[in-house]
Scaffold this motif. Structure first.
Motif, PDB file in Angstrom:
ATOM      1  N   ILE A  50       0.695   0.673   7.569  1.00 21.81           N
ATOM      2  CA  ILE A  50       1.123   0.618   6.161  1.00 21.81           C
ATOM      3  C   ILE A  50       2.552   1.113   6.017  1.00 21.81           C
ATOM      4  CG2 ILE A  50       0.691   1.558   3.853  1.00 21.81           C
ATOM      5  CD1 ILE A  50      -2.314   1.568   4.641  1.00 21.81           C
ATOM      6  N   GLY A  51       2.904   2.146   6.737  1.00 20.21           N
ATOM      7  CA  GLY A  51       4.239   2.722   6.676  1.00 20.21           C
ATOM      8  C   GLY A  51       4.348   3.751   5.562  1.00 20.21           C
ATOM      9  N   ALA A  52       5.162   4.757   5.821  1.00 21.71           N
ATOM     10  CA  ALA A  52       5.295   5.877   4.883  1.00 21.71           C
ATOM     11  C   ALA A  52       5.903   5.444   3.549  1.00 21.71           C
ATOM     12  CB  ALA A  52       6.128   6.985   5.515  1.00 21.71           C
ATOM     13  N   GLU A  53       6.908   4.619   3.588  1.00 21.10           N
ATOM     14  CA  GLU A  53       7.570   4.219   2.336  1.00 21.10           C
ATOM     15  C   GLU A  53       6.656   3.342   1.481  1.00 21.10           C
ATOM     16  OE1 GLU A  53      11.592   2.848   2.781  1.00 21.10           O
ATOM     17  OE2 GLU A  53      12.119   4.596   3.987  1.00 21.10           O
ATOM     18  N   ARG A  54       5.936   2.426   2.113  1.00 24.33           N
ATOM     19  CA  ARG A  54       5.018   1.568   1.352  1.00 24.33           C
ATOM     20  C   ARG A  54       3.864   2.396   0.778  1.00 24.33           C
ATOM     21  NH1 ARG A  54       2.725  -3.834   3.905  1.00 24.33           N
ATOM     22  NH2 ARG A  54       4.318  -4.836   2.659  1.00 24.33           N
ATOM     23  N   ALA A  55       3.317   3.312   1.573  1.00 29.44           N
ATOM     24  CA  ALA A  55       2.228   4.164   1.098  1.00 29.44           C
ATOM     25  C   ALA A  55       2.686   5.025  -0.070  1.00 29.44           C
ATOM     26  CB  ALA A  55       1.712   5.039   2.234  1.00 29.44           C
ATOM     27  N   THR A  56       3.917   5.518   0.015  1.00 27.64           N
ATOM     28  CA  THR A  56       4.466   6.336  -1.069  1.00 27.64           C
ATOM     29  C   THR A  56       4.708   5.492  -2.307  1.00 27.64           C
ATOM     30  OG1 THR A  56       5.513   7.800   0.546  1.00 27.64           O
ATOM     31  CG2 THR A  56       6.333   7.906  -1.711  1.00 27.64           C
ATOM     32  N   ALA A  57       5.253   4.295  -2.144  1.00 33.10           N
ATOM     33  CA  ALA A  57       5.488   3.415  -3.299  1.00 33.10           C
ATOM     34  C   ALA A  57       4.170   3.075  -3.994  1.00 33.10           C
ATOM     35  CB  ALA A  57       6.213   2.148  -2.859  1.00 33.10           C
ATOM     36  N   ALA A  58       3.118   2.839  -3.212  1.00 30.96           N
ATOM     37  CA  ALA A  58       1.808   2.549  -3.806  1.00 30.96           C
ATOM     38  C   ALA A  58       1.277   3.770  -4.556  1.00 30.96           C
ATOM     39  CB  ALA A  58       0.826   2.110  -2.721  1.00 30.96           C
ATOM     40  N   PHE A  59       1.480   4.949  -3.996  1.00 30.96           N
ATOM     41  CA  PHE A  59       1.064   6.176  -4.683  1.00 30.96           C
ATOM     42  C   PHE A  59       1.811   6.324  -6.006  1.00 30.96           C
ATOM     43  CE2 PHE A  59       1.518  10.735  -5.564  1.00 30.96           C
ATOM     44  CZ  PHE A  59       0.174  11.055  -5.738  1.00 30.96           C
ATOM     45  N   MET A  60       3.094   6.020  -5.993  1.00 29.16           N
ATOM     46  CA  MET A  60       3.880   6.094  -7.238  1.00 29.16           C
ATOM     47  C   MET A  60       3.354   5.092  -8.260  1.00 29.16           C
ATOM     48  SD  MET A  60       5.960   8.612  -6.816  1.00 29.16           S
ATOM     49  CE  MET A  60       7.083   8.417  -8.197  1.00 29.16           C
ATOM     50  N   GLY A  61       2.849   3.944  -7.796  1.00 27.44           N
ATOM     51  CA  GLY A  61       2.226   2.987  -8.703  1.00 27.44           C
ATOM     52  C   GLY A  61       0.977   3.556  -9.353  1.00 27.44           C
ATOM     53  N   ILE A  62       0.185   4.293  -8.570  1.00 21.93           N
ATOM     54  CA  ILE A  62      -0.996   4.962  -9.138  1.00 21.93           C
ATOM     55  C   ILE A  62      -0.543   6.004 -10.153  1.00 21.93           C
ATOM     56  CG2 ILE A  62      -2.898   6.546  -8.628  1.00 21.93           C
ATOM     57  CD1 ILE A  62      -3.244   5.027  -5.985  1.00 21.93           C
ATOM     58  N   LEU A  63       0.477   6.753  -9.806  1.00 21.52           N
ATOM     59  CA  LEU A  63       1.000   7.767 -10.727  1.00 21.52           C
ATOM     60  C   LEU A  63       1.483   7.118 -12.028  1.00 21.52           C
ATOM     61  CD1 LEU A  63       1.570  10.788 -11.076  1.00 21.52           C
ATOM     62  CD2 LEU A  63       3.807  10.399 -10.006  1.00 21.52           C
ATOM     63  N   ASP A  64       2.125   5.967 -11.932  1.00 20.08           N
ATOM     64  CA  ASP A  64       2.537   5.229 -13.139  1.00 20.08           C
ATOM     65  C   ASP A  64       1.332   4.890 -14.013  1.00 20.08           C
ATOM     66  OD1 ASP A  64       5.231   5.255 -12.465  1.00 20.08           O
ATOM     67  OD2 ASP A  64       5.230   3.217 -11.663  1.00 20.08           O
ATOM     68  N   GLY A  65       0.253   4.420 -13.387  1.00 19.18           N
ATOM     69  CA  GLY A  65      -0.963   4.101 -14.136  1.00 19.18           C
ATOM     70  C   GLY A  65      -1.553   5.333 -14.802  1.00 19.18           C
ATOM     71  N   VAL A  66      -1.498   6.452 -14.109  1.00 14.39           N
ATOM     72  CA  VAL A  66      -1.973   7.714 -14.677  1.00 14.39           C
ATOM     73  C   VAL A  66      -1.106   8.091 -15.879  1.00 14.39           C
ATOM     74  CG1 VAL A  66      -2.190  10.200 -14.200  1.00 14.39           C
ATOM     75  CG2 VAL A  66      -3.056   8.522 -12.559  1.00 14.39           C
ATOM     76  N   PHE A  67       0.199   7.925 -15.754  1.00 11.78           N
ATOM     77  CA  PHE A  67       1.107   8.223 -16.875  1.00 11.78           C
ATOM     78  C   PHE A  67       0.752   7.376 -18.101  1.00 11.78           C
ATOM     79  CE2 PHE A  67       4.871   9.519 -13.921  1.00 11.78           C
ATOM     80  CZ  PHE A  67       4.314  10.768 -13.732  1.00 11.78           C
ATOM     81  N   VAL A  68       0.483   6.100 -17.884  1.00 11.85           N
ATOM     82  CA  VAL A  68       0.131   5.216 -19.002  1.00 11.85           C
ATOM     83  C   VAL A  68      -1.140   5.707 -19.685  1.00 11.85           C
ATOM     84  CG1 VAL A  68      -0.657   2.887 -19.601  1.00 11.85           C
ATOM     85  CG2 VAL A  68       1.321   3.179 -18.104  1.00 11.85           C
ATOM     86  N   GLU A  69      -2.144   6.063 -18.910  1.00 15.35           N
ATOM     87  CA  GLU A  69      -3.393   6.561 -19.505  1.00 15.35           C
ATOM     88  C   GLU A  69      -3.196   7.899 -20.203  1.00 15.35           C
ATOM     89  OE1 GLU A  69      -6.034   4.918 -20.132  1.00 15.35           O
ATOM     90  OE2 GLU A  69      -5.495   3.198 -18.902  1.00 15.35           O
ATOM     91  N   MET A  70      -2.301   8.733 -19.694  1.00 17.88           N
ATOM     92  CA  MET A  70      -2.008   9.997 -20.380  1.00 17.88           C
ATOM     93  C   MET A  70      -1.497   9.722 -21.791  1.00 17.88           C
ATOM     94  SD  MET A  70      -0.051  12.311 -17.583  1.00 17.88           S
ATOM     95  CE  MET A  70      -0.666  12.566 -15.952  1.00 17.88           C
TER      96      MET A  70
END
Length: 193
Positions: free
Chosen positions: A147-167
């Motif tokens: 997966i690679g560190a940068e891709r895994a981190t970018a995907a995590f940031m996408g989850i964080l974005d979704g969490v922000f929207v729900e907040m």
């Protein structure tokens, strides 16, 4: 002292009411000064807003770096999942985070470029802080290396974005549901198990 107090009160107003809903008169009244006294410290509402914005974004990055430093002994799975939970708790308890998210999604139109510059710089810095954590997890064979560190981190940031929207929009029940489902799928795809 008064300048800092003005910024503290303004932060609360901007977090709760946004830029447009906040007035210098209300801020001055709460501080215990006359509206004209604000102009001793700030040229106007825009300058006050941008100073508060700058402080808030610095504080959000401090939260992230403090979290990283104080949870370094966690497994990567626990570290990342707990970060999502900590951010959702922080949103409930902290005007900095409320302001940060509100302005990230609803910046004042006439200050859009300046606000979004802060938003993207902050998100980029956050992402850069998480890449070494992913690199370490890959090195320790905790995460699928393909997966690679940068891709895994970018995907995590996408989850964080979704969490922000729900907040902002969803409320606590929808937020828990979003975190649970997103995390489950993310971790299943990321882990080597």
């Amino acid at each position: 002292m008064t300048k800092n107090r003005i910024k503290e009160v303004a932060l609360t107003h901007f977090a709760k009411d946004g830029y447009e809903g906040s007035s210098l008169s209300a801020i001055a009244t709460e501080v215990g000064i006359k509206k004209q006294s604000i102009y001793t410290h700030f040229k106007g509402k825009d300058e006050l807003f941008l100073e508060v914005l700058s402080d808030v974004f610095v504080n959000e990055l401090k939260f992230v770096t403090n979290y990283i430093d104080s949870h370094a002994n966690y497994s990567v799975e626990k570290f990342l999942f707990n970060f999502l939970l900590q951010y959702s708790k922080r949103y409930e308890d902290n005007d900095n985070t409320k302001f940060w998210l509100r302005m990230s999604f609803f910046p004042p139109f006439h200050l859009y470029g300046q606000v979004m510059k802060y938003v993207y710089e902050t998100l980029d810095k956050m992402e850069a802080l998480f890449v070494p954590i992913m690199e370490k997890a890959i090195f320790e064979a905790k995460v699928n290396p393909s997966i690679g560190a940068e891709r895994a981190t970018a995907a995590f940031m996408g989850i964080l974005d979704g969490v922000f929207v729900e907040m902002l929009y969803g409320g606590p029940q929808r937020l828990v549901k979003r975190i649970d489902a997103s995390w489950y799928l993310y971790w299943q795809g990321l882990s080597k198990e």
